[in-house]
Enzyme design. Structure first.
Site, mmCIF file in Angstrom:
data_model
loop_
_atom_site.group_PDB
_atom_site.id
_atom_site.type_symbol
_atom_site.label_atom_id
_atom_site.label_comp_id
_atom_site.label_asym_id
_atom_site.label_seq_id
_atom_site.Cartn_x
_atom_site.Cartn_y
_atom_site.Cartn_z
ATOM 1 N N TYR A 88 20.669 11.150 19.770
ATOM 2 C CA TYR A 88 20.704 11.219 21.227
ATOM 3 C C TYR A 88 21.321 12.482 21.808
ATOM 4 C CZ TYR A 88 25.144 9.134 19.816
ATOM 5 O OH TYR A 88 26.325 8.876 19.184
ATOM 6 N N SER B 48 34.769 12.422 22.276
ATOM 7 C CA SER B 48 34.329 11.100 22.722
ATOM 8 C C SER B 48 34.082 11.169 24.221
ATOM 9 C CB SER B 48 35.368 10.048 22.383
ATOM 10 O OG SER B 48 36.536 10.327 23.092
ATOM 11 N N CYS C 273 41.508 -25.594 -5.434
ATOM 12 C CA CYS C 273 42.018 -26.834 -5.996
ATOM 13 C C CYS C 273 41.028 -27.221 -7.077
ATOM 14 C CB CYS C 273 42.073 -27.909 -4.906
ATOM 15 S SG CYS C 273 42.309 -29.561 -5.597
ATOM 16 N N CYS D 176 45.413 -33.074 -2.000
ATOM 17 C CA CYS D 176 45.728 -33.939 -3.144
ATOM 18 C C CYS D 176 46.969 -33.484 -3.913
ATOM 19 C CB CYS D 176 44.524 -34.030 -4.081
ATOM 20 S SG CYS D 176 44.226 -32.513 -4.987
ATOM 21 N N CYS E 241 39.443 -34.379 -6.022
ATOM 22 C CA CYS E 241 40.193 -34.183 -4.778
ATOM 23 C C CYS E 241 39.362 -34.723 -3.618
ATOM 24 C CB CYS E 241 40.483 -32.692 -4.598
ATOM 25 S SG CYS E 241 41.052 -32.264 -2.948
ATOM 26 N N GLU F 188 0.829 -1.208 0.000
ATOM 27 C CA GLU F 188 0.000 0.000 0.000
ATOM 28 C C GLU F 188 0.867 1.263 0.000
ATOM 29 O OE1 GLU F 188 -4.010 -1.581 2.240
ATOM 30 O OE2 GLU F 188 -2.139 -1.441 3.372
ATOM 31 N N ARG G 256 31.989 11.204 11.908
ATOM 32 C CA ARG G 256 32.750 11.809 12.985
ATOM 33 C C ARG G 256 34.112 12.318 12.484
ATOM 34 N NH1 ARG G 256 36.442 10.694 16.876
ATOM 35 N NH2 ARG G 256 36.003 11.553 18.914
ATOM 36 N N LYS H 218 30.821 0.877 30.179
ATOM 37 C CA LYS H 218 30.971 -0.187 29.174
ATOM 38 C C LYS H 218 30.584 -1.542 29.756
ATOM 39 C CE LYS H 218 33.724 0.571 25.833
ATOM 40 N NZ LYS H 218 33.500 0.788 24.409
ATOM 41 N N GLU I 117 20.958 6.313 29.332
ATOM 42 C CA GLU I 117 20.454 5.778 28.055
ATOM 43 C C GLU I 117 21.443 4.781 27.453
ATOM 44 O OE1 GLU I 117 20.267 9.820 26.682
ATOM 45 O OE2 GLU I 117 21.813 9.448 25.182
ATOM 46 N N LYS J 134 24.178 2.907 25.165
ATOM 47 C CA LYS J 134 25.299 3.322 24.324
ATOM 48 C C LYS J 134 25.215 2.471 23.060
ATOM 49 C CE LYS J 134 30.257 4.267 24.473
ATOM 50 N NZ LYS J 134 30.528 3.854 23.120
ATOM 51 N N CYS K 24 47.407 -28.078 -3.460
ATOM 52 C CA CYS K 24 46.336 -28.482 -2.552
ATOM 53 C C CYS K 24 46.919 -29.289 -1.382
ATOM 54 C CB CYS K 24 45.317 -29.324 -3.312
ATOM 55 S SG CYS K 24 44.061 -30.036 -2.243
ATOM 56 N N ASP L 241 25.896 0.797 19.630
ATOM 57 C CA ASP L 241 27.171 0.375 19.064
ATOM 58 C C ASP L 241 27.109 0.438 17.543
ATOM 59 O OD1 ASP L 241 29.703 -0.493 18.985
ATOM 60 O OD2 ASP L 241 29.295 -2.553 19.588
#
Ligand code: IVH
Length: 698
Positions: A246, A102, A455, A440, A460, A55, A156, A343, A133, A135, A437, A137
């Site tokens: 944020y 940071s 190979c 073989c 083989c 839709e 950044r 962390k 709140e 963090k 290989c 990643d």
């Protein structure tokens, strides 16, 4: 963002436009845009869509058609303006309005106690109000809105100067192209946030890479960061990125008459403002707490939820809530004093690369596997990790004896993040790739467009054994009780030489040989026999055609009445099939052009393996035709694969994740994040295994 009355009105207008097939014209173009913006917001910010993708597309296409015919009527914030603008040459460097600093890190309650104490001392307060709140990643970004329009996005970079990724950021649907900041008296604003790839999308993306023989990415963070810098904007859109916003880093005021909302004086108020304006801020994920105890409580509470979140977080961020107090506390040269990151336990660990083994896969690809000093990462012991190919070894600069960083993100297979080259002592050794290989001794080859050495000796041993192992495996013919060890043993004993050999095992001799119980032999025989009637897509997947994974195998199986039909398909015809591109089509074509393969298929059929598409007729008008299903949690009565096949043999489709495309989520025991997500999308029907079985029988 939208109150109940507005929601109702927009939804009513949507239904009206759709039902009466109202065309988009000069008079109602803005109404079309508003409706589309509203539905993007419901889908991408609220995760609670009100209409189907179909839709949405119908309305979108009408607006697009109108704008094509009337280019003067296009507005810069029209939902059509997210469309990719082809290839970017290089990203321009741009200066952030405020440097992107940071955060200071903390790892335990003592660190937090210390930080709170310092903040209290500096401020002279007994207790401070904080906003806690997640963090996120991902990859950080900075957005600028001028006079309510989204004008710039940047990475950044070095904190002062980043890359201009405005075009790519337009592909992230949770980033609004316009927002009514004027209501708050804001003329220009710079907002910080994190771009993420959620766990489901990351898994699907990595699966695709693996299927194409490309090394998977170590974590969703790298996937998000990499996606933002793709030079083909249309491709960025396909990555399904998300963004959480944020932090407001800069505001330029211009109080006009339109300003009827007070500008927030707290961080949580800023998050609320962003949320009200249509941004996905961590409004629901954050908590305002008083003092250190509140911090510790919420951090613990959230860490317990970590695994059930649809996206990765690596900790929590604690921010002084009062913006004036933030200003008073100020910054050190590296980070603000008013915020700290906490962390969580790392899912990374360091180890030593002590050796490399070279394994030969079923396609002949020679894969280097790093042997490591065993180490615990995210709850499992890791002692070997695939290092994919020669290029990868070069890229990661790996040497024998190196100290390396390993990561295990969620359920992802552990990966090497990097080697600590600075810790080298000088006695590290180069990893030498074999030229022949290792199984073989056949010369290895590498084509120009591939990173792997192969190979090419089709006979083989390693390849033959791996092909058989793949054929009998759970996702292919699902011959239980066969197992890798038995395949190897039967091969060594000369009982099993190729894939069709699975159906001619000399059971009398195996019995005589000893080592197998009567029962296990009967079970194996029965399982082999039963596999002959497996649906065609399993046979196709089991053949191990390059680039043909389970999904493509299903597409192929649905396209024909008999497997042999593919012998008459051209590459062009193959490319007409869903998700079959040039490379995949070439591979399938080559497979069916090879007389050896045709002979093998013929032998399988002579031995009783079903190669007809039995279900082709039924599928279109089955009980579940046109409906999509997803299973989650542990089922009691059915195996997951059985249940999925039941859906498909009744005309339904299995989808890989929870979205508005899903009709039924079938919930077993201990269902987790999928169930939570589905509850938020109110058009999905959540049913039990019993309900599902009932639906089947009616
Ligand atoms: S606030 C000046 N809040 O973590 C403070 N950062 O080392 C601006 N991050 O570079 C950052 N989630 O990329 C803030 N809720 C959150 C965050 C967050 C993730 C990232 C961000 C930052 C890094 C801090």
């Amino acid at each position: 963002m939208y109150n109940d009355i507005q929601t109702k009105e927009l939804q009513q207008q949507t239904t009206e436009f759709l039902k009466q097939r109202i065309d988009c014209g000069i008079a109602n173009a803005e109404a079309f845009r508003n409706i589309l913006r509203f539905h993007e917001y419901r889908y991408y910010v609220q995760a609670d869509p009100l209409i189907s993708d179909y839709e949405y597309d119908t309305l979108y296409k009408q607006l697009e058609k109108f704008e094509k015919e009337n280019p003067d009527a296009v507005t810069t914030d029209s939902p059509t303006q997210r469309v990719g603008a082809g290839l970017v040459k290089d990203f321009a460097k741009v200066q952030h309005l405020v440097p992107m600093l940071s955060l200071e890190n903390s790892y335990n309650a003592d660190d937090l106690l210390d930080w709170d104490r310092k903040a209290r001392e500096l401020s002279g307060l007994d207790i401070i109000e904080y906003c806690v709140e997640p963090k996120f990643d991902g990859a950080s970004i900075s957005l600028i809105y001028d006079n309510d329009l989204f004008t710039r996005a940047a990475t950044r970079g070095d904190g002062a100067v980043g890359d201009d990724i405005t075009i790519n950021t337009k592909q992230i649907k949770s980033v609004p192209l316009s927002a009514k900041f004027a209501e708050y008296g804001i003329q220009q604003i710079e907002i910080r946030g994190e771009v993420l790839m959620n766990k489901n999308n990351f898994k699907a993306y990595n699966d695709k890479l693996i299927e194409e023989g490309i090394p998977p990415l170590a974590n969703p963070r790298n996937a998000a960061a990499g996606s933002l810098r793709i030079k083909d904007t249309a491709e960025v859109g396909k990555r399904n990125l998300e963004a959480f916003l944020y932090h407001v880093s800069y505001v330029l005021n211009n109080k006009t008459q339109a300003a009827n909302q007070p500008e927030p004086t707290t961080h949580s108020g800023m998050l609320q403002m962003l949320w009200n304006l249509g941004f996905r801020s961590p409004q629901k994920e954050m908590k305002v707490v008083q003092g250190i105890n509140g911090i510790i409580q919420y951090v613990e509470e959230f860490e317990n939820k970590r695994d059930n979140l649809p996206y990765e977080i690596d900790g929590m961020v604690i921010k002084v809530n009062d913006l004036q107090l933030q200003d008073r506390l100020g910054m050190t040269s590296h980070h603000p004093r008013w915020a700290i990151a906490f962390k969580f336990k790392a899912r990374q660990a360091t180890s030593k690369l002590i050796g490399v083994e070279f394994q030969v896969g079923r396609t002949g690809a020679v894969t280097p596997v790093a042997k490591l000093a065993p180490v615990q990462v995210g709850g499992v012991t890791v002692s070997s990790i695939s290092i994919h190919n020669e290029e990868y070894i070069k890229e990661k600069d790996l040497m024998l004896g190196d100290t390396i960083l390993i990561e295990r993100a969620g359920d992802v297979i552990p990966q090497i993040v990097k080697s600590f080259t600075e810790l080298r002592k000088g006695n590290e050794k180069k990893i030498i790739f074999p030229t022949v290989c290792p199984v073989c001794n056949h010369q290895l080859f590498k084509t120009e467009d591939e990173a792997v050495w192969r190979c090419t000796n089709i006979n083989c041993e390693a390849q033959v054994v791996e092909r058989i192992i793949h054929f009998v495996s759970k996702d292919a013919m699902d011959i239980r009780s066969f197992g890798d060890a038995n395949v190897r043993k039967f091969y060594e004993l000369g009982f099993l030489k190729d894939v069709p050999g699975v159906y001619t095992l000399p059971f009398d001799e195996i019995k005589k040989m000893g080592g197998f119980g009567e029962k296990s032999i009967t079970n194996l025989q029965a399982a082999i026999e039963a596999s002959k009637t497996q649906p065609l897509h399993r046979v196709i997947y089991g053949l191990g055609i390059r680039y043909v994974g389970e999904t493509t195998a299903k597409t192929l199986a649905n396209a024909v009445e008999h497997l042999n039909d593919f012998a008459n398909y051209t590459e062009e015809q193959l490319q007409q099939l869903e998700d079959v591109g040039v490379k995949v089509a070439k591979s399938i074509y080559a497979f069916f052009s090879d007389a050896e393969n045709i002979k093998l298929i013929k032998r399988l059929e002579e031995l009783g393996v079903q190669l007809k598409n039995e279900k082709k007729e039924m599928v279109t008008d089955g009980n579940f035709s046109g409906k999509t299903f997803l299973f989650t949690g542990t089922l009691n009565k059915l195996k997951r694969s059985e249940a999925e096949e039941m859906v498909e043999s009744n005309g339904g489709k299995i989808v890989s994740g929870v979205s508005s495309k899903l009709n039924y989520l079938v919930v077993g025991e201990d269902a987790g994040s999928k169930l939570e997500k589905a509850k938020k999308i109110n058009i999905i029907q959540i049913i039990t295994e019993e309900d599902f079985l009932k639906m089947l029988s009616t």
